[in-house]
Write an enzyme that holds these catalytic residues in place. Structure first.
Site, PDB file in Angstrom:
ATOM      1  N   LYS A  18       0.826  -1.216   0.000  1.00 34.54           N
ATOM      2  CA  LYS A  18       0.000   0.000   0.000  1.00 34.54           C
ATOM      3  C   LYS A  18       0.853   1.256   0.000  1.00 34.54           C
ATOM      4  O   LYS A  18       0.502   2.249  -0.631  1.00 34.54           O
ATOM      5  CB  LYS A  18      -0.932   0.011   1.217  1.00 34.54           C
ATOM      6  N   LYS A  45      -5.111  -9.531  -7.096  1.00 33.41           N
ATOM      7  CA  LYS A  45      -6.316  -9.688  -6.275  1.00 33.41           C
ATOM      8  C   LYS A  45      -7.430  -8.748  -6.754  1.00 33.41           C
ATOM      9  O   LYS A  45      -7.144  -7.600  -7.106  1.00 33.41           O
ATOM     10  CB  LYS A  45      -5.932  -9.342  -4.830  1.00 33.41           C
ATOM     11  N   LYS A  52     -11.171  -3.200  -4.352  1.00 28.15           N
ATOM     12  CA  LYS A  52     -11.932  -1.959  -4.566  1.00 28.15           C
ATOM     13  C   LYS A  52     -11.004  -0.826  -4.989  1.00 28.15           C
ATOM     14  O   LYS A  52     -11.460   0.185  -5.504  1.00 28.15           O
ATOM     15  CB  LYS A  52     -12.740  -1.588  -3.321  1.00 28.15           C
TER      16      LYS A  52
HETATM   17  P1  TYM Z   1     -10.768  -5.551   3.799  1.00 27.03           P
HETATM   18  O1  TYM Z   1     -11.750  -4.495   4.147  1.00 27.03           O
HETATM   19  O2  TYM Z   1      -9.705  -5.249   2.798  1.00 27.03           O
HETATM   20  O3  TYM Z   1     -11.525  -6.851   3.294  1.00 27.03           O
HETATM   21  C1  TYM Z   1     -12.573  -7.415   4.073  1.00 27.03           C
HETATM   22  C2  TYM Z   1     -12.553  -8.925   3.949  1.00 27.03           C
HETATM   23  O4  TYM Z   1     -12.681  -9.314   2.575  1.00 27.03           O
HETATM   24  C3  TYM Z   1     -11.630 -10.195   2.222  1.00 27.03           C
HETATM   25  N1  TYM Z   1     -11.253  -9.943   0.831  1.00 27.03           N
HETATM   26  C4  TYM Z   1     -11.123 -10.907  -0.086  1.00 27.03           C
HETATM   27  N2  TYM Z   1     -11.300 -12.236  -0.007  1.00 27.03           N
HETATM   28  C5  TYM Z   1     -11.110 -12.962  -1.145  1.00 27.03           C
HETATM   29  N3  TYM Z   1     -10.729 -12.398  -2.336  1.00 27.03           N
HETATM   30  C6  TYM Z   1     -10.549 -11.060  -2.452  1.00 27.03           C
HETATM   31  N4  TYM Z   1     -10.217 -10.523  -3.619  1.00 27.03           N
HETATM   32  C7  TYM Z   1     -10.743 -10.248  -1.289  1.00 27.03           C
HETATM   33  N5  TYM Z   1     -10.652  -8.916  -1.046  1.00 27.03           N
HETATM   34  C8  TYM Z   1     -10.966  -8.760   0.251  1.00 27.03           C
HETATM   35  C9  TYM Z   1     -10.484  -9.818   3.172  1.00 27.03           C
HETATM   36  O5  TYM Z   1      -9.544 -10.879   3.294  1.00 27.03           O
HETATM   37  C10 TYM Z   1     -11.228  -9.556   4.450  1.00 27.03           C
HETATM   38  O6  TYM Z   1     -11.506 -10.748   5.135  1.00 27.03           O
HETATM   39  N6  TYM Z   1      -7.655  -5.589   7.676  1.00 27.03           N
HETATM   40  C11 TYM Z   1      -8.953  -6.015   7.216  1.00 27.03           C
HETATM   41  C12 TYM Z   1     -10.113  -5.510   8.066  1.00 27.03           C
HETATM   42  C13 TYM Z   1      -9.984  -5.797   9.527  1.00 27.03           C
HETATM   43  C14 TYM Z   1     -10.170  -7.057  10.147  1.00 27.03           C
HETATM   44  C15 TYM Z   1      -9.998  -6.817  11.550  1.00 27.03           C
HETATM   45  C16 TYM Z   1     -10.449  -8.346   9.683  1.00 27.03           C
HETATM   46  C17 TYM Z   1      -9.718  -4.876  10.490  1.00 27.03           C
HETATM   47  N7  TYM Z   1      -9.728  -5.491  11.721  1.00 27.03           N
HETATM   48  C18 TYM Z   1     -10.086  -7.842  12.472  1.00 27.03           C
HETATM   49  C19 TYM Z   1     -10.541  -9.371  10.606  1.00 27.03           C
HETATM   50  C20 TYM Z   1     -10.365  -9.125  11.998  1.00 27.03           C
HETATM   51  C21 TYM Z   1      -9.149  -5.482   5.805  1.00 27.03           C
HETATM   52  O7  TYM Z   1      -8.574  -4.508   5.401  1.00 27.03           O
HETATM   53  O8  TYM Z   1     -10.104  -6.142   5.124  1.00 27.03           O
END
Ligand code: TYM
Length: 347
Positions: free
Chosen positions: A124, A207, A210
């Protein structure tokens, strides 16, 4: 420093926590890798706590009005996908201050070396690492706090979050060892199913995200049926028909991705999909996938749109969830203050 102790996991009752950032619209990756599986966990009858992590979102600048809108839209997506706010706790992170309190404490537990190895930060920040926020660097430590402020034991996520969960385990172990307690569980990442890493529709090695500049690379949960079908028809593929074994997809990332998406949407294994479509051309497979995607996603999009008509009701649900979350998190963080030696005499 106190004597190291082993953390016997059996002493922690199962509890699920996971979160999604309201930093843009949700994609099919978020749905298959996270939301759909969150619903499955709720249906298994385990205690489930789900969070729109708005404090994480501001590690990169967010327009305040859009942030509010995206937080509500995310919450609507949870509910439309099947999360029942009466059975799961659904809230936004900033309404439960325990997260940031424990986040600071974990900033003092996590080591610079651990944080510097986080690949998502490197991706990032890119070449701009001098100019990104300190919050972006500390992000995984707040994520550990999100999970451990509930003593959650299991965290369903997509593949891209694996390293962050390993850090969460390291933080829990170091906290327990530093203070000679068996206070925090060592969490289990739950990364399962056919779509733990949904890839871009334009490039099967990237991947689905968004933040990809090309809207054609992803399916958004707000896309209508026509748009979904068009994006799938235009998805990059190769000229070969589908093989008759999964092995035959090894060097065909785009084809593999579409098979995985089909499997996850249909609730089948990729092997079953290959079995059903062995020898099929993409001219046959893509329309079948488009029909399936529309059949599964359209009801969710329509329900999201309906829920978004009443933002006050969404805010009410988030507020009620936050109160229930706080009732679990507050006593845990208060105990942490005691463990680490803070005077707590305020009336
Ligand atoms: P974030 O907001 O980027 O994504 C949310 C969830 O979606 C999954 N995900 C995907 N899974 C499969 N293929 C993809 N292309 C894909 N894009 C996104 C992510 O793996 C995630 O599960 N750091 C985390 C948010 C977070 C969190 C937490 C998660 C903050 N605190 C505590 C679990 C526990 C994040 O940025 O997810």
């Amino acid at each position: 420093m106190a004597e190291p102790v082993q953390t016997p996991q059996a002493s922690f009752p199962p509890r699920i926590f996971s979160g999604i950032q309201p930093s843009g619209g949700l994609t099919l990756g978020n749905y298959l890798g996270a939301l759909k599986r969150f619903v499955e966990k709720q249906e298994e009858g385990i205690e489930t706590i789900y969070c729109m992590v708005d404090m994480h979102a501001i590690t990169v600048w967010q327009d305040p009005e859009k942030l509010r809108q995206q937080t509500r839209e995310g919450a609507a997506a949870f509910i439309a996908a099947g999360i029942d706010p009466a059975r799961s706790i659904l809230f936004n992170q900033s309404q439960v201050t325990a997260h940031v309190e424990l986040g600071w404490i974990f900033n003092c537990i996590a080591r610079m070396g651990w944080m510097s190895r986080m690949t998502q930060f490197k991706d990032k920040a890119g070449k701009n690492s001098e100019n990104v926020s300190l919050g972006l660097f500390a992000y995984p430590s707040l994520m550990a706090a999100d999970i451990l402020t509930y003593k959650a034991t299991h965290v369903p996520v997509g593949e891209d979050q694996k390293q962050h969960l390993e850090l969460c385990r390291d933080i829990a172990i170091k906290f327990n060892n530093d203070y000679g307690v068996n206070f925090f569980p060592v969490v289990e990442p739950v990364i399962e199913g056919a779509a733990t890493r949904v890839m871009s529709l334009r490039d099967g090695t990237k991947k689905m995200s968004k933040s990809d500049p090309s809207d054609q690379s992803r399916i958004n949960l707000t896309d209508d049926a026509d748009t979904i079908a068009k994006k799938i028809r235009k998805a990059k593929t190769d000229p070969e028909p589908l093989p008759d074994t999964l092995d035959g997809l090894k060097d065909r990332p785009e084809a593999r991705n579409l098979v995985n998406i089909y499997a996850a949407l249909a609730g089948h294994t990729p092997e079953q999909v290959i079995c059903d479509y062995a020898g099929a051309q993409f001219g046959t497979f893509k329309p079948a996938l488009a029909d399936l995607a529309v059949a599964k996603l359209e009801p969710i999009t329509l329900e999201m749109n309906r829920l978004m008509q009443d933002p006050a009701e969404i805010d009410r649900i988030l507020g009620e969830g936050a109160a229930r979350a706080d009732a679990i998190a507050r006593p845990i963080v208060d105990q942490v203050y005691d463990i680490i030696g803070m005077i707590r005499s305020r009336r």
